[in-house]
Motif scaffolding. Structure first.
Motif, PDB file in Angstrom:
ATOM      1  N   ASP A   1      95.111 -32.772  88.329  1.00 48.81           N
ATOM      2  CA  ASP A   1      94.182 -33.458  87.501  1.00 48.81           C
ATOM      3  C   ASP A   1      93.301 -34.361  88.368  1.00 48.81           C
TER       4      ASP A   1
ATOM      5  N   GLU B   1      85.923 -28.593  83.382  1.00 48.25           N
ATOM      6  CA  GLU B   1      86.151 -29.389  82.515  1.00 48.25           C
ATOM      7  C   GLU B   1      86.364 -28.969  81.058  1.00 48.25           C
ATOM      8  N   ARG B   2      87.327 -29.509  80.337  1.00 47.68           N
ATOM      9  CA  ARG B   2      87.746 -28.857  79.041  1.00 47.68           C
ATOM     10  C   ARG B   2      88.292 -29.775  78.109  1.00 47.68           C
TER      11      ARG B   2
ATOM     12  N   LYS C   1      89.298 -33.105  79.858  1.00 43.95           N
ATOM     13  CA  LYS C   1      90.276 -32.988  80.955  1.00 43.95           C
ATOM     14  C   LYS C   1      89.335 -32.375  82.129  1.00 43.95           C
TER      15      LYS C   1
ATOM     16  N   PHE D   1      94.824 -26.629  81.705  1.00 48.18           N
ATOM     17  CA  PHE D   1      94.305 -26.968  80.347  1.00 48.18           C
ATOM     18  C   PHE D   1      95.338 -27.353  79.295  1.00 48.18           C
TER      19      PHE D   1
END
Length: 475
Positions: free
Chosen positions: A135, A349-350, A353, A382
């Protein structure tokens, strides 16, 4: 030269800073979306990364920061400001087994992941000799395989080169290339097309480094910095400051050299540091741009200088016949040499996150395998984010860790990690002003200014990627 499909220009010195402190939120609590109704991906761009609030734990104080507050030096609790007295006792002997950077499990061989109810299983058929999923915001390592295995890094080492040298010059600085600048470039190196006796801006050269992985551009920048040897020494010093202790640079461009190694853990750590710099984010996310050509005489006998298009060799960003553009991708850097095989570190990024994935040397010899395995690990990450317990963490730079670990009036041992002392702050801990880095951000509890290690080390509780926008045309 005119740059195509890139975010708005910014100065090399403009950096943001993320907090390296652990969040106090319980596991599984999701952070708010990154603003707007287009968080994640869209049909008009690969991704938009926005600012997201985060939470941290400091030395027995909760930071209630909603805005930066400057207080006078006269405080109601002066003891909280006092620098720790130097110890007169000798240092304790080092432990028999030196702790693994980022956590004990990351030093164990094989795959490390905490599978539990609701956590998706890892993708099948992963062949990378080393990989990691982390992360990018919190630093939690969600899963890893031989994360500290030391392998040849290839051109992913250019991330360390860029993170070390980017703050040195404004992008408008120009340099006329001397023949000596291009000396010592390895045979069959990737090149962007830098020519002797031509003048380039620093902006042009960094585009050559990131998009075409041009070793010629690297060597010109190294020459501007005082030479290859000086540059490599600075890269190694910066790696130590980042606690990337598996990394040893021998060449500034990642060209195969005896003793040149890094690890999936270190490359991820380096990428996380680099992504705090606006120009680093811009260059690594640029799909295509114009690069200055060679000055030649036209049909009328007039000397003119044109340009040519260069495209990013990161296939998750630019796409290829068997690899589609990964929705949400935002860089970072790929590499491939005979000794290293294929290596890649990516950020994507999604749904609010942001993940970092590094894959080194897949053993499957299929076309673009490193990108295919990276995409599958992104998909897993993810899906697993917020559900899986981490197996380790991405550590802060030494200077940041030392500041947070310094004993204070109410601190207790073990509340903040980090080793070493006396390190100089690096660009990733830059305290200049700007929208991304608050410059001097203050944590205030009950009206008391919290000073860590007797200095104004303060916390910016934002992931500094709000301006990272791809403008890639769609068919």
């Amino acid at each position: 030269m005119t740059q195509l499909h890139t975010p708005k220009a910014s100065r090399n010195q403009e950096t943001g800073r993320l907090s390296f402190m652990r969040p106090v939120s319980p596991r599984g609590v999701r952070f708010p979306a990154w603003g707007g109704d287009r968080a994640g991906t869209s049909t008009g761009m690969a991704c938009t990364l926005r600012t997201v609030p985060a939470t941290e734990k400091t030395v027995r104080r909760s930071l209630l920061v909603a805005s930066a507050v400057l207080l006078s030096t006269a405080l109601t609790a002066p003891a909280a400001l006092a620098a720790p007295s130097p110890s007169t006792s000798p240092p304790a002997a080092p432990p028999a087994n030196t702790p693994v950077v980022g956590g004990e499990r990351l030093g164990k061989p094989g795959t490390q992941v905490n599978l539990a109810a609701g956590v998706p299983v890892l993708p099948k058929g992963l062949s990378g000799r080393s990989w990691i999923v982390a992360d990018a915001e919190t630093g939690d390592v969600l899963a890893a395989h031989d994360a500290h295995r030391r392998l040849a890094p290839a051109s992913t080492l250019k991330m360390l080169f860029a993170d070390t040298l980017l703050p040195k010059w404004p992008r408008t600085t120009t340099h006329r290339v001397e023949p000596s600048d291009l000396a010592g470039i390895g045979a069959n190196s990737s090149m962007v097309g830098v020519k002797e006796d031509e003048t380039y801006s620093v902006h042009d050269l960094w585009l050559g480094v990131f998009l075409r992985s041009g070793n010629d551009a690297v060597h010109v920048l190294a020459a501007m910095n005082g030479g290859v040897d000086k540059t490599v020494d600075e890269m190694n010093a910066h790696a130590k400051e980042l606690q990337a202790l598996d990394t040893h640079a021998v060449s500034p461009d990642g060209y195969d050299a005896p003793g040149q190694v890094s690890s999936a853990y270190d490359l991820t750590l380096i990428a996380r540091s680099g992504l705090q710099k606006k120009d680093f984010r811009e260059y690594c996310s640029t799909v295509r741009a114009q690069f200055p050509g060679e000055t030649k005489k036209n049909k009328k006998g007039k000397r003119v200088r044109g340009s040519f298009e260069i495209q990013n060799t990161n296939r998750l960003l630019s796409g290829d016949y068997d690899v589609p553009v990964y929705q949400g991708i935002a860089g970072v850097k790929n590499g491939n040499t005979t000794n290293a095989g294929a290596t890649f570190t990516g950020v994507a990024e999604r749904d609010g996150k942001v993940l970092l994935v590094t894959v080194m040397n897949p053993q499957k010899k299929e076309s673009n395998e490193v990108y295919k395995e990276t995409a599958r690990l992104f998909d897993w990450g993810f899906a697993a984010a917020g559900k899986v317990e981490p197996v380790g963490e991405l550590v802060p730079p030494k200077s940041v860790a030392d500041a947070t670990a310094a004993p204070g009036p109410s601190a207790s041992p073990g509340q903040a990690g980090g080793t070493g002392a006396g390190s100089q702050p690096v660009a990733s801990a830059h305290t200049g002003g700007g929208a991304d880095g608050m410059g001097v951000a203050l944590g205030v509890t009950g009206g008391v200014l919290v000073l860590l290690a007797g200095g104004a080390f303060l916390v910016n509780r934002r992931w500094p990627l709000p301006d990272l926008v791809r403008r890639r045309p769609r068919p």
